[in-house]
Design a protein around this motif. Structure first.
Motif, PDB file in Angstrom:
ATOM      1  N   ARG A 263      -6.841   2.343  -0.662  1.00  6.59           N
ATOM      2  CA  ARG A 263      -5.960   1.166  -0.730  1.00  6.59           C
ATOM      3  C   ARG A 263      -4.824   1.397  -1.708  1.00  6.59           C
ATOM      4  NH1 ARG A 263     -10.684  -1.763  -0.820  1.00  6.59           N
ATOM      5  NH2 ARG A 263     -10.472  -2.070  -3.073  1.00  6.59           N
ATOM      6  N   LEU A 264      -5.118   1.976  -2.872  1.00  9.90           N
ATOM      7  CA  LEU A 264      -4.076   2.238  -3.871  1.00  9.90           C
ATOM      8  C   LEU A 264      -3.068   3.263  -3.358  1.00  9.90           C
ATOM      9  CD1 LEU A 264      -6.265   2.306  -7.095  1.00  9.90           C
ATOM     10  CD2 LEU A 264      -4.693   0.515  -6.356  1.00  9.90           C
ATOM     11  N   ARG A 265      -3.548   4.316  -2.693  1.00  5.60           N
ATOM     12  CA  ARG A 265      -2.612   5.302  -2.124  1.00  5.60           C
ATOM     13  C   ARG A 265      -1.716   4.662  -1.077  1.00  5.60           C
ATOM     14  NH1 ARG A 265      -7.087   8.627  -2.204  1.00  5.60           N
ATOM     15  NH2 ARG A 265      -7.470   8.236   0.000  1.00  5.60           N
ATOM     16  N   HIS A 266      -2.308   3.819  -0.231  1.00  6.17           N
ATOM     17  CA  HIS A 266      -1.515   3.149   0.806  1.00  6.17           C
ATOM     18  C   HIS A 266      -0.470   2.231   0.170  1.00  6.17           C
ATOM     19  CE1 HIS A 266      -0.529   1.459   4.672  1.00  6.17           C
ATOM     20  NE2 HIS A 266      -0.711   0.248   4.181  1.00  6.17           N
ATOM     21  N   ALA A 267      -0.864   1.495  -0.869  1.00  5.60           N
ATOM     22  CA  ALA A 267       0.092   0.605  -1.554  1.00  5.60           C
ATOM     23  C   ALA A 267       1.231   1.404  -2.167  1.00  5.60           C
ATOM     24  CB  ALA A 267      -0.633  -0.216  -2.616  1.00  5.60           C
ATOM     25  N   MET A 268       0.906   2.533  -2.780  1.00  4.66           N
ATOM     26  CA  MET A 268       1.953   3.383  -3.368  1.00  4.66           C
ATOM     27  C   MET A 268       2.886   3.918  -2.288  1.00  4.66           C
ATOM     28  SD  MET A 268       3.237   4.593  -6.087  1.00  4.66           S
ATOM     29  CE  MET A 268       1.982   4.394  -7.323  1.00  4.66           C
ATOM     30  N   ARG A 269       2.325   4.324  -1.180  1.00  5.82           N
ATOM     31  CA  ARG A 269       3.144   4.814  -0.071  1.00  5.82           C
ATOM     32  C   ARG A 269       4.074   3.725   0.432  1.00  5.82           C
ATOM     33  NH1 ARG A 269      -1.075   7.265   2.234  1.00  5.82           N
ATOM     34  NH2 ARG A 269      -1.439   5.542   3.628  1.00  5.82           N
ATOM     35  N   MET A 270       3.567   2.496   0.535  1.00  6.79           N
ATOM     36  CA  MET A 270       4.396   1.406   1.042  1.00  6.79           C
ATOM     37  C   MET A 270       5.478   1.035   0.032  1.00  6.79           C
ATOM     38  SD  MET A 270       3.118   1.333   3.893  1.00  6.79           S
ATOM     39  CE  MET A 270       4.193   0.203   4.658  1.00  6.79           C
ATOM     40  N   ARG A 271       5.186   1.137  -1.277  1.00 11.34           N
ATOM     41  CA  ARG A 271       6.203   0.808  -2.283  1.00 11.34           C
ATOM     42  C   ARG A 271       7.330   1.822  -2.297  1.00 11.34           C
ATOM     43  NH1 ARG A 271       1.823  -0.892  -5.663  1.00 11.34           N
ATOM     44  NH2 ARG A 271       1.698   1.188  -6.552  1.00 11.34           N
ATOM     45  N   THR A 272       6.999   3.089  -2.026  1.00  9.02           N
ATOM     46  CA  THR A 272       8.018   4.127  -2.099  1.00  9.02           C
ATOM     47  C   THR A 272       8.736   4.338  -0.771  1.00  9.02           C
ATOM     48  OG1 THR A 272       6.389   5.835  -1.612  1.00  9.02           O
ATOM     49  CG2 THR A 272       6.806   5.343  -3.937  1.00  9.02           C
ATOM     50  N   PHE A 273       8.305   3.635   0.277  1.00  9.28           N
ATOM     51  CA  PHE A 273       8.945   3.796   1.577  1.00  9.28           C
ATOM     52  C   PHE A 273      10.293   3.088   1.569  1.00  9.28           C
ATOM     53  CE2 PHE A 273       9.709   2.496   5.979  1.00  9.28           C
ATOM     54  CZ  PHE A 273       9.642   3.722   6.588  1.00  9.28           C
TER      55      PHE A 273
END
Length: 92
Positions: A80-90
């Motif tokens: 979940r944290l990796r996905h959130a980071m990916r979405m923030r940097t997209f």
């Protein structure tokens, strides 16, 4: 001729175990019987059938993911944290 091992138990079949010897391999138990309808061409699948199959598959997939998340909470949190980071940097 020596006794051959029993494939399910790994033991040898013989009179010492109270058996008359290894049972012969039964091919009919492992091969599907000939079904004439299985060899005929199937009618084309309708869109509704395909959508139903896809919906059932997606439900099963979601259920499997939920089960995995319940039995591996630490891995689920990290994902979940990796996905959130990916979405923030997209960038859109």
């Amino acid at each position: 001729m020596p006794d051959l091992p029993d494939h399910e138990t790994g033991r040898t079949g013989g009179a010492e175990k109270g058996r008359s010897g290894p049972t012969p391999y039964d091919r009919t138990a492992h091969e599907p019987s000939y079904d004439r309808t299985a060899h005929e061409p199937a009618p084309p699948e309708t869109d509704a059938e395909r959508r139903r199959r896809r919906a059932r598959f997606l439900r099963d997939l979601a259920e499997a993911r939920a089960l995995r998340d319940r039995v591996q909470p630490r891995r689920a949190k990290a994902a979940r944290l990796r996905h959130a980071m990916r979405m923030r940097t997209f960038r859109w």
